[in-house]
Design a protein around this motif. Structure first.
Motif, PDB file in Angstrom:
ATOM      1  N   GLY A   1       0.821  -1.202   0.000  1.00 44.16           N
ATOM      2  CA  GLY A   1       0.000   0.000   0.000  1.00 44.16           C
ATOM      3  C   GLY A   1       0.856   1.253   0.000  1.00 44.16           C
ATOM      4  N   LEU A   2       1.866   1.270   0.848  1.00 47.47           N
ATOM      5  CA  LEU A   2       2.760   2.425   0.909  1.00 47.47           C
ATOM      6  C   LEU A   2       3.582   2.587  -0.365  1.00 47.47           C
ATOM      7  CD1 LEU A   2       4.002   2.131   4.561  1.00 47.47           C
ATOM      8  CD2 LEU A   2       2.741   4.051   3.573  1.00 47.47           C
ATOM      9  N   ALA A   3       4.065   1.486  -0.888  1.00 44.50           N
ATOM     10  CA  ALA A   3       4.941   1.555  -2.062  1.00 44.50           C
ATOM     11  C   ALA A   3       4.189   1.903  -3.332  1.00 44.50           C
ATOM     12  CB  ALA A   3       5.671   0.217  -2.235  1.00 44.50           C
ATOM     13  N   TYR A   4       2.990   1.369  -3.493  1.00 47.59           N
ATOM     14  CA  TYR A   4       2.257   1.518  -4.755  1.00 47.59           C
ATOM     15  C   TYR A   4       0.950   2.305  -4.616  1.00 47.59           C
ATOM     16  CZ  TYR A   4       5.299  -2.456  -5.832  1.00 47.59           C
ATOM     17  OH  TYR A   4       6.369  -3.296  -5.983  1.00 47.59           O
ATOM     18  N   ASP A   5       0.616   2.699  -3.383  1.00 50.09           N
ATOM     19  CA  ASP A   5      -0.654   3.360  -3.080  1.00 50.09           C
ATOM     20  C   ASP A   5      -1.835   2.530  -3.580  1.00 50.09           C
ATOM     21  OD1 ASP A   5      -2.151   5.340  -1.836  1.00 50.09           O
ATOM     22  OD2 ASP A   5      -2.360   6.492  -3.693  1.00 50.09           O
ATOM     23  N   GLN A   6      -1.722   1.229  -3.406  1.00 48.02           N
ATOM     24  CA  GLN A   6      -2.794   0.288  -3.735  1.00 48.02           C
ATOM     25  C   GLN A   6      -3.130  -0.445  -2.445  1.00 48.02           C
ATOM     26  OE1 GLN A   6      -1.092  -2.098  -6.836  1.00 48.02           O
ATOM     27  NE2 GLN A   6      -1.307  -0.495  -8.366  1.00 48.02           N
ATOM     28  N   TRP A   7      -4.321  -0.172  -1.930  1.00 55.87           N
ATOM     29  CA  TRP A   7      -4.673  -0.646  -0.603  1.00 55.87           C
ATOM     30  C   TRP A   7      -5.673  -1.787  -0.606  1.00 55.87           C
ATOM     31  CZ3 TRP A   7      -1.725   0.623   3.349  1.00 55.87           C
ATOM     32  CH2 TRP A   7      -0.911   1.752   3.226  1.00 55.87           C
ATOM     33  N   GLU A   8      -5.754  -2.533  -1.685  1.00 53.74           N
ATOM     34  CA  GLU A   8      -6.624  -3.713  -1.674  1.00 53.74           C
ATOM     35  C   GLU A   8      -5.887  -4.860  -0.992  1.00 53.74           C
ATOM     36  OE1 GLU A   8      -8.937  -5.269  -4.893  1.00 53.74           O
ATOM     37  OE2 GLU A   8      -9.124  -3.241  -5.708  1.00 53.74           O
ATOM     38  N   TYR A   9      -6.547  -5.431  -0.002  1.00 57.41           N
ATOM     39  CA  TYR A   9      -5.933  -6.535   0.729  1.00 57.41           C
ATOM     40  C   TYR A   9      -5.916  -7.782  -0.138  1.00 57.41           C
ATOM     41  CZ  TYR A   9      -4.902  -9.946   4.330  1.00 57.41           C
ATOM     42  OH  TYR A   9      -4.322 -10.952   5.068  1.00 57.41           O
ATOM     43  N   GLU A  10      -4.760  -8.392  -0.212  1.00 52.50           N
ATOM     44  CA  GLU A  10      -4.607  -9.660  -0.929  1.00 52.50           C
ATOM     45  C   GLU A  10      -4.153 -10.706   0.085  1.00 52.50           C
ATOM     46  OE1 GLU A  10      -1.422 -11.512  -4.048  1.00 52.50           O
ATOM     47  OE2 GLU A  10      -2.018  -9.435  -4.375  1.00 52.50           O
ATOM     48  N   ALA A  11      -5.042 -11.594   0.433  1.00 53.72           N
ATOM     49  CA  ALA A  11      -4.721 -12.622   1.424  1.00 53.72           C
ATOM     50  C   ALA A  11      -3.609 -13.526   0.901  1.00 53.72           C
ATOM     51  CB  ALA A  11      -5.960 -13.447   1.733  1.00 53.72           C
ATOM     52  N   PRO A  12      -2.839 -14.117   1.818  1.00 55.51           N
ATOM     53  CA  PRO A  12      -1.849 -15.102   1.381  1.00 55.51           C
ATOM     54  C   PRO A  12      -2.544 -16.204   0.578  1.00 55.51           C
ATOM     55  CG  PRO A  12      -1.486 -14.527   3.670  1.00 55.51           C
ATOM     56  CD  PRO A  12      -2.797 -13.898   3.264  1.00 55.51           C
ATOM     57  N   PRO A  13      -1.825 -16.855  -0.314  1.00 57.30           N
ATOM     58  CA  PRO A  13      -2.443 -17.910  -1.134  1.00 57.30           C
ATOM     59  C   PRO A  13      -3.178 -18.945  -0.281  1.00 57.30           C
ATOM     60  CG  PRO A  13      -0.214 -17.466  -1.885  1.00 57.30           C
ATOM     61  CD  PRO A  13      -0.405 -16.684  -0.613  1.00 57.30           C
ATOM     62  N   GLU A  14      -4.379 -19.260  -0.688  1.00 57.84           N
ATOM     63  CA  GLU A  14      -5.236 -20.201   0.046  1.00 57.84           C
ATOM     64  C   GLU A  14      -4.556 -21.561   0.239  1.00 57.84           C
ATOM     65  OE1 GLU A  14      -8.479 -21.200   2.260  1.00 57.84           O
ATOM     66  OE2 GLU A  14      -8.068 -19.219   1.424  1.00 57.84           O
ATOM     67  N   VAL A  15      -3.755 -21.972  -0.717  1.00 56.99           N
ATOM     68  CA  VAL A  15      -3.089 -23.264  -0.651  1.00 56.99           C
ATOM     69  C   VAL A  15      -2.187 -23.375   0.586  1.00 56.99           C
ATOM     70  CG1 VAL A  15      -1.114 -22.586  -2.098  1.00 56.99           C
ATOM     71  CG2 VAL A  15      -1.837 -24.978  -2.014  1.00 56.99           C
ATOM     72  N   LEU A  16      -1.742 -22.235   1.115  1.00 56.83           N
ATOM     73  CA  LEU A  16      -0.857 -22.265   2.285  1.00 56.83           C
ATOM     74  C   LEU A  16      -1.568 -22.712   3.554  1.00 56.83           C
ATOM     75  CD1 LEU A  16       1.292 -19.058   1.698  1.00 56.83           C
ATOM     76  CD2 LEU A  16       1.927 -21.459   1.298  1.00 56.83           C
ATOM     77  N   ARG A  17      -2.890 -22.720   3.523  1.00 56.39           N
ATOM     78  CA  ARG A  17      -3.644 -23.171   4.702  1.00 56.39           C
ATOM     79  C   ARG A  17      -3.480 -24.675   4.940  1.00 56.39           C
ATOM     80  NH1 ARG A  17      -6.285 -19.395   6.955  1.00 56.39           N
ATOM     81  NH2 ARG A  17      -6.903 -17.506   5.881  1.00 56.39           N
ATOM     82  N   THR A  18      -3.130 -25.407   3.871  1.00 54.93           N
ATOM     83  CA  THR A  18      -2.968 -26.860   4.000  1.00 54.93           C
ATOM     84  C   THR A  18      -1.623 -27.356   3.465  1.00 54.93           C
ATOM     85  OG1 THR A  18      -4.117 -27.172   1.896  1.00 54.93           O
ATOM     86  CG2 THR A  18      -5.455 -27.311   3.913  1.00 54.93           C
ATOM     87  N   ALA A  19      -0.831 -26.473   2.921  1.00 56.00           N
ATOM     88  CA  ALA A  19       0.471 -26.849   2.352  1.00 56.00           C
ATOM     89  C   ALA A  19       1.433 -27.275   3.469  1.00 56.00           C
ATOM     90  CB  ALA A  19       1.062 -25.661   1.589  1.00 56.00           C
ATOM     91  N   PRO A  20       2.494 -27.966   3.101  1.00 56.04           N
ATOM     92  CA  PRO A  20       3.516 -28.270   4.112  1.00 56.04           C
ATOM     93  C   PRO A  20       3.974 -26.973   4.795  1.00 56.04           C
ATOM     94  CG  PRO A  20       3.955 -29.480   2.101  1.00 56.04           C
ATOM     95  CD  PRO A  20       2.841 -28.518   1.792  1.00 56.04           C
TER      96      PRO A  20
END
Length: 160
Positions: free
Chosen positions: A61-80
């Motif tokens: 957000g600070l670097a690009y002035d784009q404040w849309e939240y992008e959650a971590p990839p969903e696959v990480l919820r079950t990945a190793p």
């Protein structure tokens, strides 16, 4: 000599991330990253993904002035778990690359709320909240380690 807030903050943040990573590695070794050890609390994997998502959101957000939240990839919820830790390294490297190029004026500028749960304020206020949130969740990790009957990593040992 003028106080360099940006350098001070990133150094404190780096120290705190090393502590958080130490807690994560302790829980990985105990095979407890995904365990609910206290009713009503989330597994440490979820806490870590929240920490990383908030870091990425604020720095981008600070670097690009784009404040849309992008959650971590969903696959990480079950990945190793190693993949979650690798993602954390990627997020931290992106922060290290972007941070020096963010003008200090961006940190003190008043901004409207980027999301319903975030009040208007300066980036310094948001980053402080982000760091305090990490400290809070790391504290939960310390509780988890203790509940497993283990000695948590020393909070003053800031190296990984």
């Amino acid at each position: 000599m003028e106080f360099d807030w940006k350098t001070w903050f990133i150094d404190v943040w780096e120290d705190n991330r090393r502590l958080t990573n130490n807690v994560a590695r302790t829980l990985v070794a105990a095979e407890a990253m995904d365990k609910v050890l206290v009713e009503g609390m989330r597994p440490f994997r979820e806490l870590l993904l929240e920490i990383l998502g908030m870091e990425r959101w604020n720095v981008r957000g600070l670097a690009y002035d784009q404040w849309e939240y992008e959650a971590p990839p969903e696959v990480l919820r079950t990945a190793p778990v190693a993949e979650v830790l690798d993602y954390g390294t990627i997020v931290r490297e992106e922060t290290r690359q972007l941070w020096p190029n963010i003008p200090f004026a961006e940190f003190v500028k008043m901004r409207p709320s980027p999301a319903p749960f975030v009040p208007e304020g300066t980036a310094i206020e948001r980053l402080t909240y982000t760091l305090e949130n990490e400290i809070h969740h790391r504290g939960q990790g310390y509780v988890y380690v203790r509940l497993l009957g283990q000695e948590p990593p020393a909070f003053f040992m800031r190296q990984e």
